[in-house]
Write a protein that holds these residues in place. Structure first.
Motif, PDB file in Angstrom:
ATOM      1  N   ARG A  38       0.936  -1.111   0.183  1.00 22.51           N
ATOM      2  CA  ARG A  38       0.047   0.069  -0.104  1.00 22.51           C
ATOM      3  C   ARG A  38       1.000   1.103   0.052  1.00 22.51           C
ATOM      4  N   VAL A  39       0.470   2.389  -0.321  1.00 18.15           N
ATOM      5  CA  VAL A  39       1.282   3.537  -0.475  1.00 18.15           C
ATOM      6  C   VAL A  39       0.475   4.798   0.124  1.00 18.15           C
ATOM      7  N   THR A  40       0.918   5.453   1.261  1.00 18.19           N
ATOM      8  CA  THR A  40       0.276   6.443   1.412  1.00 18.19           C
ATOM      9  C   THR A  40       0.979   7.563   0.874  1.00 18.19           C
ATOM     10  N   VAL A  41       0.534   8.660   0.424  1.00 11.17           N
ATOM     11  CA  VAL A  41       0.949   9.725  -0.355  1.00 11.17           C
ATOM     12  C   VAL A  41       0.815  11.178   0.407  1.00 11.17           C
ATOM     13  N   LEU A  42       1.850  12.010   0.680  1.00 13.04           N
ATOM     14  CA  LEU A  42       2.055  13.163   1.386  1.00 13.04           C
ATOM     15  C   LEU A  42       2.167  14.205   0.360  1.00 13.04           C
ATOM     16  N   SER A  43       1.491  15.280   0.780  1.00  7.72           N
ATOM     17  CA  SER A  43       1.713  16.741   0.141  1.00  7.72           C
ATOM     18  C   SER A  43       1.749  17.718   1.100  1.00  7.72           C
ATOM     19  N   ASP A  44       2.654  18.529   1.154  1.00  4.60           N
ATOM     20  CA  ASP A  44       2.831  19.511   2.084  1.00  4.60           C
ATOM     21  C   ASP A  44       2.312  19.264   3.535  1.00  4.60           C
ATOM     22  N   GLY A  45       3.251  18.169   3.838  1.00  5.37           N
ATOM     23  CA  GLY A  45       3.161  17.546   5.368  1.00  5.37           C
ATOM     24  C   GLY A  45       1.805  17.088   5.662  1.00  5.37           C
ATOM     25  N   MET A  46       0.920  16.619   4.679  1.00  3.27           N
ATOM     26  CA  MET A  46      -0.403  16.022   5.086  1.00  3.27           C
ATOM     27  C   MET A  46      -0.669  14.748   4.102  1.00  3.27           C
ATOM     28  N   VAL A  88      -2.617  12.894   1.677  1.00  2.00           N
ATOM     29  CA  VAL A  88      -3.541  13.190   0.775  1.00  2.00           C
ATOM     30  C   VAL A  88      -4.408  11.907   0.135  1.00  2.00           C
ATOM     31  N   ALA A  89      -3.476  10.821   0.285  1.00  2.00           N
ATOM     32  CA  ALA A  89      -4.338   9.731  -0.335  1.00  2.00           C
ATOM     33  C   ALA A  89      -3.769   8.390   0.159  1.00  2.00           C
ATOM     34  N   VAL A  90      -4.330   7.242   0.436  1.00  2.00           N
ATOM     35  CA  VAL A  90      -3.928   6.026   0.675  1.00  2.00           C
ATOM     36  C   VAL A  90      -4.310   4.976  -0.318  1.00  2.00           C
ATOM     37  N   LEU A  91      -3.414   4.455  -1.163  1.00  2.00           N
ATOM     38  CA  LEU A  91      -3.694   3.885  -2.269  1.00  2.00           C
ATOM     39  C   LEU A  91      -3.346   2.193  -1.890  1.00  2.00           C
ATOM     40  N   PRO A  92      -4.228   1.112  -1.759  1.00  2.00           N
ATOM     41  CA  PRO A  92      -3.981  -0.291  -1.590  1.00  2.00           C
ATOM     42  C   PRO A  92      -3.386  -0.680  -3.092  1.00  2.00           C
ATOM     43  N   ARG A  93      -2.541  -1.962  -2.993  1.00  2.00           N
ATOM     44  CA  ARG A  93      -2.136  -2.623  -4.104  1.00  2.00           C
ATOM     45  C   ARG A  93      -3.178  -2.664  -5.171  1.00  2.00           C
ATOM     46  N   GLN A  94      -4.306  -2.802  -5.047  1.00  2.00           N
ATOM     47  CA  GLN A  94      -5.373  -3.155  -6.054  1.00  2.00           C
ATOM     48  C   GLN A  94      -5.550  -1.598  -6.868  1.00  2.00           C
TER      49      GLN A  94
END
Length: 504
Positions: A465-473, A475-481
């Protein structure tokens, strides 16, 4: 064209930092200069301002070929630089800082009246009405920025280079800065704006120059460069090298959560981060330069204090005050810059590998050499470290093998959570694939891995899974699917629904 840099190349100890890079900027233009760490931005600017000398290429400024031997020469020619860490004398007055080393004199004596009047006049251009006799330390970061700009204006600067000028400013202060930059533009001053916050770049810049791996890879009008295309150009891709690692299996939400951050914040760089790392998975952490990835890792590891929100480890509340406390809980950190924060170059492989384990290897203050040798031999064998012997200085190893030694440093402490920050930076494609396979194998054995990476292909290949950060926050959590180049790029470009991870 006010400035034209063409074919600029520069190497350090045989390693290319710039390869035929270019930068052009017109009079009264605001040019964004962007790229990830190591892209070559700083080296290019240091060559322009005389801090470094180029190996190849040409520089033309105001229609003349130039080659500045020192920063003082570039300043005299009309090029001023305002660095991220504002370079002012904090206990001296605003007026003194503006005219530092160029103080007006009358009959050989310092003319304080002329200095005060000149300082007030130039600040009035930027709608700044302050007491110029007060020390600059008394004012906000935004006002200190204005003082730095005013100093450049009084030096008759034709080109102003601003390095991450908004990094320490709040929203209101950013607006003040932008009004000042627009005033400079109206007066014909060109600005090179080095930044990473995409919304700010689109708000203030006319064009963008994008650098990657020492090359200038794209130049475009800001309006003609969609955010996703800008991010794609910054990151590049080498996906084919990692296709063998790609897996269909995704994150298993039934796995227990080992470590979790909720609404985490610290200073200005980490504002509101939600992040979970489950047992036996690789949790990716993505985001552009300045998004707060490394700062989040520093909070988890106890380097920086958690000021807001919560951190839980195995279901218990934690707030580590120092790395030793995190290490005692079973957390390890392979830092982003192995040369500065990782290896001790003149020490041996053995010494580097067992550094974190030394407290457990000592008996009556003496290192148990037999046990140390056994551990080092085991990890050299299991990780495939290519070396002459454990006594070889680590500086003699390739980048990939140095990285394996740093991984072993933490694996020999038997951690339950391992944070790896840019684990493949500066190593060749073959070694990158090896490191990622190694991390995948460790996760399959139950280790929880937080992998911070600016390489999209690595996240696609290895992360559950990938958590995406932008400007210290977050903004998205993307599971592998849901992981794909498109969804990751969209998240980094602020085009996803942060709650669901879906494309907006």
């Amino acid at each position: 064209m006010l400035l034209s840099m063409q074919g600029i190349s520069k190497s350090f100890s045989g390693i290319a930092a710039l390869q035929s890079a270019s930068l052009e900027i017109a009079e009264g233009e605001i040019m964004a200069l962007v790229g990830q760490n190591g892209a070559g931005k700083s080296t290019l600017i240091k060559i322009l301002t005389g801090a470094y000398q180029r190996d190849e290429g040409t520089i033309r400024f105001e229609g003349k070929d130039v080659s500045f031997a020192t920063p003082a020469e570039s300043q005299a020619a009309g090029i001023a630089t305002i660095y991220q860490e504002i370079n002012l004398a904090p206990q001296r007055s605003v007026a003194e800082n503006i005219y530092l080393s160029r103080e007006p004199r009358r009959f050989g004596l310092l003319d304080r009246k002329a200095m005060r009047e000149g300082a007030a006049k130039v600040l009035k251009v930027f709608n700044l009405d302050i007491d110029v006799d007060l020390p600059v330390a008394r004012f906000s970061a935004a006002t200190r920025q204005m003082v730095s700009i005013a100093r450049a204006v009084t030096q008759n600067a034709r080109l102003l280079i601003m390095d991450e000028p908004t990094s320490s400013l709040d929203e209101r202060e950013v607006e003040v800065l932008f009004r000042t930059i627009r005033t400079l533009k109206e007066n014909g001053v060109a600005v090179v704006f080095i930044g990473h916050r995409l919304d700010e770049l689109y708000a203030i810049c006319d064009r963008v120059t994008i650098m990657r791996d020492g090359h200038t890879v794209a130049v475009s009008a800001m309006k003609g460069m969609p955010k996703m295309e800008l991010v794609r150009n910054m990151l590049g891709r080498e996906l084919a090298a990692f296709e063998a690692l790609a897996r269909d299996a995704g994150a298993d939400d039934a796995r227990p959560v080992r470590l979790e951050l909720k609404n985490a914040g610290s200073g200005l760089r980490v504002r509101n981060v939600d992040l979970s790392i489950r047992q036996g998975e690789i949790s990716g952490l993505a985001g552009l330069l300045g998004s707060g990835r490394t700062e989040t890792a520093r909070i988890i590891f106890g380097v920086d204090k958690l000021e807001r929100g919560s951190l839980q480890f195995n279901g218990s509340e934690r707030n580590y005050s120092e790395p030793a406390a995190a290490i005692a809980d079973g957390i390890g950190l392979v830092s982003e810059d192995r040369k500065i924060d990782g290896i001790i170059p003149d020490m041996s492989i053995r010494e580097n590998m067992t550094l974190a384990l030394l407290p457990k290897l000592k008996k009556a203050g003496i290192v148990d050499r037999a046990r140390q040798d056994e551990i080092v031999a085991r990890f050299i064998r299991s990780l495939g470290v290519k070396c002459a012997s454990p006594d070889q200085p680590i500086k003699e190893l390739s980048g990939g093998n140095q990285q394996k030694v740093l991984l072993a440093r933490w694996l020999c402490t038997d951690p339950s959570v391992l944070i790896v920050d840019e684990p493949t930076r500066g190593i060749d494609i073959g070694a990158k694939s090896e490191i990622l396979k190694l991390l995948r194998g460790l996760a399959d054995q139950g280790l929880s891995v937080l992998m911070i990476s600016s390489e999209i292909e690595e996240l696609l290949a290895a992360a559950d899974r990938v958590t995406v950060l932008s400007d210290g926050m977050s903004v998205a959590v993307l599971p592998r699917q849901q992981l794909s180049e498109q969804t990751l790029l969209a998240a980094m470009a602020h085009q996803v629904d942060g709650a669901s991870g879906e494309l907006a």
